[in-house]
Enzyme design. Sequence first.
Site, PDB file in Angstrom:
ATOM      1  N   ASP A  91       0.872  -1.162   0.000  1.00  0.00           N
ATOM      2  CA  ASP A  91       0.000   0.000   0.000  1.00  0.00           C
ATOM      3  C   ASP A  91       0.919   1.224   0.000  1.00  0.00           C
ATOM      4  O   ASP A  91       2.110   1.118   0.305  1.00  0.00           O
ATOM      5  CB  ASP A  91      -0.879  -0.034   1.255  1.00  0.00           C
ATOM      6  CG  ASP A  91      -1.760   1.188   1.381  1.00  0.00           C
ATOM      7  OD1 ASP A  91      -2.366   1.602   0.375  1.00  0.00           O
ATOM      8  OD2 ASP A  91      -1.839   1.739   2.490  1.00  0.00           O
ATOM      9  N   ASP A  96      -0.036   5.127   0.985  1.00  0.00           N
ATOM     10  CA  ASP A  96      -0.207   6.081   2.087  1.00  0.00           C
ATOM     11  C   ASP A  96      -0.262   5.352   3.427  1.00  0.00           C
ATOM     12  O   ASP A  96      -1.086   4.459   3.626  1.00  0.00           O
ATOM     13  CB  ASP A  96      -1.479   6.897   1.884  1.00  0.00           C
ATOM     14  CG  ASP A  96      -1.445   7.693   0.581  1.00  0.00           C
ATOM     15  OD1 ASP A  96      -0.351   8.023   0.103  1.00  0.00           O
ATOM     16  OD2 ASP A  96      -2.535   7.977   0.039  1.00  0.00           O
TER      17      ASP A  96
END
Length: 197
Positions: free
Chosen positions: A22, A24
């Site tokens: 991922d 952020d």
Amino acid sequence: MGWLSGKSRWLRGTDMALIILDRDGVINQDSDDYVKSLAEWIPIPGSIEAIAKLSQAGYSIAIATNQSGLGRGYFQQSDLDAMHQRLVALVEAAGGSIDHIAYCPHAPDDGCACRKPASGLIDTIEQALGVSAKGSYMVGDSLRDLQAGVSKGSLPVLVRTGKGERTLAKGDSLLDQAQVYDSLEAFSTALLAKECC
């Protein structure tokens, strides 16, 4: 949507060792107000070096990121491209590479197949790199990251950065399957130590 694909590296014969990240909260600092510009895109200490070390060790690195701020009009495509160009440049400067970046630009109510926890971004990564995500690592800071990975047979890894502590506090049963680390840097250090010894 895919933003970047590069030359794949292979490890252990014909099996690609894939790590899906991922963005952020894992690679860069997250914000409840969205990361909307290059100025707001700030790497978490150690994350760029961690990606480079994993890349150098033979892992293919892909990123799967929900970017609904694009669909909501909070920032433009050029802003997102600038953030990803900076990410790629920093990793390359540290001696590594990123093989593919897949992102979902849609808002939650758009009904798309790519927004995590749906598996569309991982499907895109599989198609771009010509591999299966089964047995890969999915590293995230939220349940939806882990859910997307597990649905494709990836091994779930939760980091405490970003929304990680909030995710742990939810106590979902999926967390019983997950490896938990303080950060992407801590995960990479542990994984590479295990590979070496």
